[in-house]
Design a protein around this motif. Sequence first.
Motif, short mmCIF file in Angstrom:
data_model
loop_
_atom_site.label_atom_id
_atom_site.label_comp_id
_atom_site.label_asym_id
_atom_site.label_seq_id
_atom_site.Cartn_x
_atom_site.Cartn_y
_atom_site.Cartn_z
N TYR A 217 5.50 -16.03 -3.13
CA TYR A 217 5.51 -14.61 -2.66
C TYR A 217 6.82 -14.02 -2.55
O TYR A 217 7.18 -12.87 -2.95
CB TYR A 217 4.97 -14.74 -0.97
CG TYR A 217 5.28 -13.23 -0.37
CD1 TYR A 217 4.47 -12.20 -0.50
CD2 TYR A 217 6.33 -13.20 0.79
CE1 TYR A 217 4.58 -11.21 0.18
CE2 TYR A 217 6.58 -12.19 1.54
CZ TYR A 217 5.87 -10.89 1.12
OH TYR A 217 6.15 -9.83 1.89
N SER B 167 0.04 -23.57 1.53
CA SER B 167 0.54 -22.34 2.32
C SER B 167 1.92 -22.18 1.96
O SER B 167 2.48 -21.25 1.56
CB SER B 167 0.24 -22.45 3.82
OG SER B 167 -1.07 -22.13 3.97
N GLU B 168 2.82 -23.48 2.13
CA GLU B 168 4.11 -23.35 1.74
C GLU B 168 4.28 -22.78 0.12
O GLU B 168 5.11 -22.19 -0.19
CB GLU B 168 4.87 -24.85 1.97
CG GLU B 168 4.88 -25.24 3.25
CD GLU B 168 5.96 -24.89 3.95
OE1 GLU B 168 6.91 -24.23 3.28
OE2 GLU B 168 6.27 -24.93 5.18
N PRO C 199 13.83 -14.42 2.57
CA PRO C 199 13.36 -14.55 3.82
C PRO C 199 14.25 -14.13 4.84
O PRO C 199 13.99 -14.65 6.08
CB PRO C 199 13.41 -16.27 3.92
CG PRO C 199 14.36 -16.66 2.81
CD PRO C 199 14.50 -15.61 1.78
N GLN D 62 2.80 -20.90 -1.49
CA GLN D 62 2.22 -19.68 -1.75
C GLN D 62 3.38 -18.72 -1.00
O GLN D 62 3.76 -17.70 -1.62
CB GLN D 62 0.89 -19.25 -1.14
CG GLN D 62 -0.22 -19.95 -1.66
CD GLN D 62 -1.67 -19.38 -1.16
OE1 GLN D 62 -1.59 -19.35 0.40
NE2 GLN D 62 -2.60 -19.00 -1.84
N VAL D 63 3.99 -19.17 0.11
CA VAL D 63 5.20 -18.63 0.84
C VAL D 63 6.09 -18.43 -0.44
O VAL D 63 6.90 -17.21 -0.82
CB VAL D 63 5.75 -19.29 1.83
CG1 VAL D 63 6.95 -18.85 2.22
CG2 VAL D 63 4.82 -19.04 2.86
N ARG D 64 6.63 -19.59 -1.14
CA ARG D 64 7.68 -19.52 -2.19
C ARG D 64 7.26 -18.66 -3.10
O ARG D 64 8.15 -17.69 -3.62
CB ARG D 64 8.13 -20.86 -2.47
CG ARG D 64 8.71 -21.88 -1.72
CD ARG D 64 8.66 -23.26 -1.58
NE ARG D 64 9.51 -23.82 -0.68
CZ ARG D 64 9.24 -24.02 0.64
NH1 ARG D 64 8.13 -23.47 1.04
NH2 ARG D 64 10.21 -24.78 1.01
N MET E 83 5.13 -17.45 9.39
CA MET E 83 5.22 -16.73 7.96
C MET E 83 5.99 -17.43 6.98
O MET E 83 5.64 -17.86 5.88
CB MET E 83 5.63 -15.38 8.27
CG MET E 83 5.73 -14.70 6.88
SD MET E 83 4.18 -14.57 5.88
CE MET E 83 4.41 -13.73 4.55
N GLN E 84 7.15 -18.04 7.44
CA GLN E 84 8.01 -18.61 6.69
C GLN E 84 8.27 -20.26 6.65
O GLN E 84 8.73 -21.21 5.97
CB GLN E 84 9.74 -18.25 6.77
CG GLN E 84 9.77 -16.73 6.66
CD GLN E 84 11.07 -16.16 6.79
OE1 GLN E 84 12.16 -16.89 6.63
NE2 GLN E 84 11.62 -14.93 7.13
N LYS E 85 7.31 -20.70 7.50
CA LYS E 85 7.16 -22.17 7.70
C LYS E 85 5.75 -22.74 7.99
O LYS E 85 5.64 -23.11 9.22
CB LYS E 85 8.28 -22.58 8.80
CG LYS E 85 8.19 -21.62 10.14
CD LYS E 85 9.26 -21.99 11.12
CE LYS E 85 9.13 -21.11 12.46
NZ LYS E 85 10.28 -21.31 13.33
N PRO E 86 4.81 -22.10 7.22
CA PRO E 86 3.47 -22.72 7.72
C PRO E 86 3.25 -24.16 7.83
O PRO E 86 2.14 -24.64 8.66
CB PRO E 86 2.66 -22.03 6.38
CG PRO E 86 3.80 -21.93 5.44
CD PRO E 86 5.14 -21.67 6.04
#
Length: 321
Positions: free
Chosen positions: A293, A286-287, A301, A289-291, A225-228
Amino acid sequence: MKKLSLVICVYNEEENIIPLSEQIVDSLNDYDFEAIFVDDGSTDQTRKRILSIPDDRFIMVQLRKNYGQSSALAAGIAQAEGEYVVTLDGDLQNDPSDIPAMLKLAEDEDWDLVAGIRAKRQDGMFLRLIPSKIANFFIRKYTGVKMKDYGCTLKVYKQEIAKDLGLYGELHRFIPVLASLEGATITQMPVKHHARQFGKSKYNLNRTFKVVSDLMLMVFMKKYMQKPMHIFGGYGIAMMIIGGLINVYLLVLKLMGQDIWGKPLLILGLLLMVAGIQIITIGIVSEIQVRTYFESQNKTPFKVRRVVKTSDKYEFSKGAC
């Protein structure tokens, strides 16, 4: 703040409402509780039976249509005000008399989530028990969250854990995994399980097949989740390296005068190179988008359980002496 908020999702359970409400009152009359029935678009007399309960501790949340158990649970949890949130089925298969012991375990040992293990399950062997055991095995194996019974709805949560679960789609089966993502401490204890007396079960084998796709999502969320980029980048680079080696080999053959056009190996090498570039690109997106989010919602996180000053610790130790 109330001590307990019970969340009970119901869909066409008219015959179970009154007996369940009586069981709840008998089991929890010594507690400051509220019982939230979430009507998930029932088409029978379920709503009428809920409103007929002569106790103002019972609340009905009526959804506009049938959204499914995950959405109904989320609606009930959003309404809950208790220090602890309890979820249980509305079909009388869970027993409210188990709640006090589960609550005591949560309080005495400071567990964030206490989940029930259905002892002597009163379900069909081939349509329920065997598929359930298979699903539980794969969920344990691939998520790393060691639970004996993922399917038991009877659970006791601290409010902050329940509120942060993020229930969407049909992820209610994976509540322990979602809680684990929030850093929750989890334990289990045996609870009673009764055969359904009234109404019709909403379970069918289609649910078992949906577990597979949801499990893939849970594995991704649990591990990446935090490291796609760790998964997308790894596979993408591996495919590009293999594709590059194939293309170098074919280039050497070409320089040696051999005809390489139309060879399946050439097509494979090109496909691996293109696929590798695409997967790495997905990882980069994805990275980002994680940021987005985390930063757009001021989320972090990490989850802090508590902060203890060394001076407080010293005073405690001094007082103990």
